[in-house]
Motif scaffolding. Structure first.
Motif, PDB file in Angstrom:
ATOM      1  N   ARG A 266       1.016  -6.248  13.393  1.00  0.00           N
ATOM      2  CA  ARG A 266       0.819  -6.783  12.044  1.00  0.00           C
ATOM      3  C   ARG A 266      -0.506  -7.547  11.927  1.00  0.00           C
ATOM      4  O   ARG A 266      -1.248  -7.384  10.957  1.00  0.00           O
ATOM      5  CB  ARG A 266       1.989  -7.702  11.710  1.00  0.00           C
ATOM      6  N   TRP A 269      -3.404  -5.107  11.795  1.00  0.00           N
ATOM      7  CA  TRP A 269      -3.488  -4.445  10.483  1.00  0.00           C
ATOM      8  C   TRP A 269      -4.065  -5.416   9.456  1.00  0.00           C
ATOM      9  O   TRP A 269      -4.929  -5.053   8.664  1.00  0.00           O
ATOM     10  CB  TRP A 269      -2.107  -3.968  10.032  1.00  0.00           C
ATOM     11  N   GLU A 270      -3.573  -6.657   9.482  1.00  0.00           N
ATOM     12  CA  GLU A 270      -3.975  -7.628   8.459  1.00  0.00           C
ATOM     13  C   GLU A 270      -5.397  -8.137   8.651  1.00  0.00           C
ATOM     14  O   GLU A 270      -6.125  -8.334   7.687  1.00  0.00           O
ATOM     15  CB  GLU A 270      -3.026  -8.830   8.470  1.00  0.00           C
ATOM     16  N   LYS A 273      -7.868  -4.809   9.587  1.00  0.00           N
ATOM     17  CA  LYS A 273      -7.717  -3.734   8.595  1.00  0.00           C
ATOM     18  C   LYS A 273      -7.689  -2.369   9.274  1.00  0.00           C
ATOM     19  O   LYS A 273      -8.196  -1.382   8.743  1.00  0.00           O
ATOM     20  CB  LYS A 273      -8.831  -3.763   7.546  1.00  0.00           C
ATOM     21  N   LEU A 274      -7.120  -2.350  10.460  1.00  0.00           N
ATOM     22  CA  LEU A 274      -7.026  -1.104  11.206  1.00  0.00           C
ATOM     23  C   LEU A 274      -5.576  -0.698  11.375  1.00  0.00           C
ATOM     24  O   LEU A 274      -4.717  -1.539  11.644  1.00  0.00           O
ATOM     25  CB  LEU A 274      -7.630  -1.275  12.605  1.00  0.00           C
ATOM     26  N   VAL A 275      -5.327   0.592  11.210  1.00  0.00           N
ATOM     27  CA  VAL A 275      -4.006   1.146  11.495  1.00  0.00           C
ATOM     28  C   VAL A 275      -3.935   1.404  13.004  1.00  0.00           C
ATOM     29  O   VAL A 275      -4.658   2.247  13.533  1.00  0.00           O
ATOM     30  CB  VAL A 275      -3.773   2.444  10.697  1.00  0.00           C
ATOM     31  N   LEU A 310       4.047   6.398   8.564  1.00  0.00           N
ATOM     32  CA  LEU A 310       3.996   5.373   7.520  1.00  0.00           C
ATOM     33  C   LEU A 310       5.328   5.217   6.788  1.00  0.00           C
ATOM     34  O   LEU A 310       5.542   4.229   6.088  1.00  0.00           O
ATOM     35  CB  LEU A 310       2.885   5.687   6.515  1.00  0.00           C
ATOM     36  N   ASP A 311       6.215   6.195   6.954  1.00  0.00           N
ATOM     37  CA  ASP A 311       7.535   6.062   6.324  1.00  0.00           C
ATOM     38  C   ASP A 311       8.476   5.192   7.146  1.00  0.00           C
ATOM     39  O   ASP A 311       9.552   4.835   6.674  1.00  0.00           O
ATOM     40  CB  ASP A 311       8.175   7.450   6.139  1.00  0.00           C
ATOM     41  N   PHE A 315       7.544  -3.411   9.767  1.00  0.00           N
ATOM     42  CA  PHE A 315       7.330  -4.680   9.098  1.00  0.00           C
ATOM     43  C   PHE A 315       8.486  -5.009   8.166  1.00  0.00           C
ATOM     44  O   PHE A 315       9.227  -4.141   7.761  1.00  0.00           O
ATOM     45  CB  PHE A 315       6.023  -4.659   8.300  1.00  0.00           C
ATOM     46  N   SER A 316       8.530  -6.255   7.771  1.00  0.00           N
ATOM     47  CA  SER A 316       9.478  -6.835   6.810  1.00  0.00           C
ATOM     48  C   SER A 316      10.915  -6.811   7.308  1.00  0.00           C
ATOM     49  O   SER A 316      11.181  -6.453   8.448  1.00  0.00           O
ATOM     50  CB  SER A 316       9.411  -6.168   5.445  1.00  0.00           C
TER      51      SER A 316
ATOM     52  N   VAL B 275      -6.752   0.321   6.884  1.00  0.00           N
ATOM     53  CA  VAL B 275      -5.902  -0.324   5.897  1.00  0.00           C
ATOM     54  C   VAL B 275      -6.757  -0.552   4.641  1.00  0.00           C
ATOM     55  O   VAL B 275      -7.717  -1.322   4.661  1.00  0.00           O
ATOM     56  CB  VAL B 275      -5.343  -1.654   6.433  1.00  0.00           C
ATOM     57  N   ASN B 307      -6.872  -5.788   1.415  1.00  0.00           N
ATOM     58  CA  ASN B 307      -5.868  -6.856   1.429  1.00  0.00           C
ATOM     59  C   ASN B 307      -4.565  -6.380   0.799  1.00  0.00           C
ATOM     60  O   ASN B 307      -4.449  -6.300  -0.414  1.00  0.00           O
ATOM     61  CB  ASN B 307      -6.409  -8.082   0.702  1.00  0.00           C
ATOM     62  N   ASP B 309      -0.101  -6.463   1.049  1.00  0.00           N
ATOM     63  CA  ASP B 309       1.081  -7.149   1.543  1.00  0.00           C
ATOM     64  C   ASP B 309       1.898  -6.123   2.337  1.00  0.00           C
ATOM     65  O   ASP B 309       2.500  -5.218   1.763  1.00  0.00           O
ATOM     66  CB  ASP B 309       1.879  -7.686   0.351  1.00  0.00           C
ATOM     67  N   LEU B 310       1.891  -6.266   3.643  1.00  0.00           N
ATOM     68  CA  LEU B 310       2.552  -5.259   4.490  1.00  0.00           C
ATOM     69  C   LEU B 310       4.063  -5.236   4.291  1.00  0.00           C
ATOM     70  O   LEU B 310       4.725  -4.285   4.701  1.00  0.00           O
ATOM     71  CB  LEU B 310       2.224  -5.505   5.970  1.00  0.00           C
ATOM     72  N   ASP B 311       4.603  -6.262   3.660  1.00  0.00           N
ATOM     73  CA  ASP B 311       6.038  -6.252   3.389  1.00  0.00           C
ATOM     74  C   ASP B 311       6.390  -5.436   2.147  1.00  0.00           C
ATOM     75  O   ASP B 311       7.564  -5.185   1.881  1.00  0.00           O
ATOM     76  CB  ASP B 311       6.551  -7.680   3.205  1.00  0.00           C
ATOM     77  N   PHE B 315       4.737   3.245   0.361  1.00  0.00           N
ATOM     78  CA  PHE B 315       5.060   4.511   1.002  1.00  0.00           C
ATOM     79  C   PHE B 315       6.571   4.715   1.064  1.00  0.00           C
ATOM     80  O   PHE B 315       7.338   3.778   0.989  1.00  0.00           O
ATOM     81  CB  PHE B 315       4.490   4.558   2.416  1.00  0.00           C
TER      82      PHE B 315
END
Lengths: 316, 316
Positions: A266, A269-270, A273-275, A310-311, A315-316, B275, B307, B309-311, B315
């Motif tokens: 996380r 990514w944040e 900014k890289l996957v 990505l599906d 996260f969350s 991202v 920027n 919100d990954l939550d 997708f």
């Protein structure tokens, strides 16, 4: 003679594959440096051709085959990034790639192999079934098995990521890479210890798939029996060759917990900014969770890949 | 004299902010080129300081303030990337940043502003309440309003992304940028048309917030009344200054549907491993969905920010 390919072989591998791969960038982030209390240099193999470092070893191995041998094609029974890399490299060489995959492999992995023209054979999701299916293809076609790590050419190829990193960042105290079968980590160890003997090489491994940690701690190969980790690229175990290389090069293994992998992923990514895929985030986890004794040091981190579904994100 | 800052001002802005910003990389992807039938050059402002191009304009504007004026601080009533950029730039200059935000602004946006020391004032989620709160702060502190786009200094700053892109890629037939208030697009148009008069400049706009499209089509400013789009950075409307610049520079606007934005975002994440936020994916959507007449051309695409919100990802 220490085990594994030597520096000259690594350099020859790099020359050989250079036209076919990206020299991936090294990225930095002030906020991640502050978090880690160290200067972090991320080698972005997620931006590599096919989305992971695996193309380095696959490309070198497939380019190393003789004409007659190559013409019959190559076979692998990986279901992950190695399979995609083998299919891609085989297409570049113009030879068939046979990929044995378990019937439960994600659709996205099958599509990646098919996109590069790989011929998929589905089998039961057991190692025995995969090996048997690969063996049958070898008997029928004469194709050459391209093993994901138990091969000096593969190790030489994977080592080229570290060769580049050492050119791109001159003063590294520590280099971290993920460990699974050990191809990337052993190649990294050979490259780093040959060129910068005082730079430490650390493998990061999920605690739920800790065979490298236990093998190096006990001095005996202890394969993982039921690896459990979100890091789907890190469920394999060391082989005698990679185990010996890691022992001889004084590699240390640091274990990371599942929630640390997700937290590191996380943050990457944040902030970058890289996957980055879970396996690729594993070597960042000890830094961002302060379990690697990296404080105050210059640290290279090999972000090994960026192929995620990505599906199904954690996260969350 | 055409409206807006001239090329010399853009270049001066670039010199001024250069020490504080990244010269962001330009990335390419063979598979996306194949999909688009064009050669795509992605200017990665998602990798910019603060995660978007907004730091360019905010930094230049804040560096342009006189000493006495600057000391009293700056104020803005954006809730998005501009607010973060103003807070960051103000901290670098060592002056206070007052940020008025609607009480329903996402927690993640508040944290970004606070991380850079911005002082947040919450207000009711209406434009009138935001403007009133900002006005009150100006009266109390003497702080200077830093508008997100209705300001020649902001436009000159945002234009520096295109200046870099033109240095990084020599032969572009077409440059695409997202359009909202028009700061980025009008700066891009000035830069491109000054240096490459025959290169086309196209703004990409969500169909659900199509004020720029309608304004340029009718020749009259038509503000968006109830913009509806996932691209949260693109809900503002052109102002007279940006409208005039876009008219004079022959900008064309292409509309994109919501599902095209999500599809483009997904492709950028999967293929570039970057991202990119929904607003940043908007200029890629016409290319990847073949609605931009880009086939066979060399196309620059400004990925404006990363920027998210990954939550709450769009997708699956």
């Amino acid at each position: 003679m220490p085990a594994g390919p030597d520096l000259a072989t690594l350099r020859a591998a790099h020359e050989r594959i250079r036209p076919y791969i990206h020299r991936t960038p090294v990225m930095t982030s002030r906020s991640l440096d502050e978090l880690a209390g160290a200067r972090l240099f991320f080698k972005c193999e997620n931006l590599q051709k096919t989305g992971s470092f695996k193309i380095r070893g696959a490309m070198y191995t497939i380019l190393s085959l003789g004409e007659a041998e190559a013409r019959r094609g190559v076979v692998t029974h990986s279901s992950g990034n190695h399979a995609t890399a083998v299919a891609y490299a085989a297409r570049l060489r113009g030879i068939p790639a046979y990929v044995v995959m378990p019937s439960n492999a994600p659709q996205v992995k099958r599509q990646a192999v098919e996109a590069f023209g790989g011929k998929i054979t589905l089998c039961e999701p057991t190692l025995a079934a995969r090996e048997a299916a690969a063996q049958k293809i070898i008997e029928q076609t004469g194709a050459v098995l391209v093993h994901p790590y138990n091969d000096e050419r593969i190790i030489a190829g994977q080592a080229t990521a570290a060769l580049e990193l050492l050119e791109q960042v001159s003063e590294l105290d520590l280099v971290l890479a993920p460990v699974s079968g050990g191809g990337l980590l052993s190649g990294t160890a050979i490259a780093v210890k040959s060129l910068r003997p005082r730079t430490e090489v650390v493998g990061a491994e999920p605690a739920g798939a800790d065979d490298a940690f236990r093998s190096l701690a006990t001095g005996h190969l202890v394969p993982a029996e039921t690896p459990q980790t979100i890091a789907d690229g890190l469920r394999a175990s060391l082989c005698p060759l990679t185990f010996q290389i890691l022992r001889e090069r004084d590699c240390r293994i640091v274990l990371v917990r599942e929630e640390e992998i997700v937290a590191a992923m996380r943050l990457l990514w944040e902030r970058l900014k890289l996957v980055v895929e879970p396996s690729g985030a594993v070597p960042a986890a000890p830094l961002l969770c302060h379990t690697s004794a990296a404080e105050g040091r210059n640290v290279g981190v090999i972000l090994s890949g960026g192929n995620v579904d990505l599906d199904h994100l954690p996260f969350s």
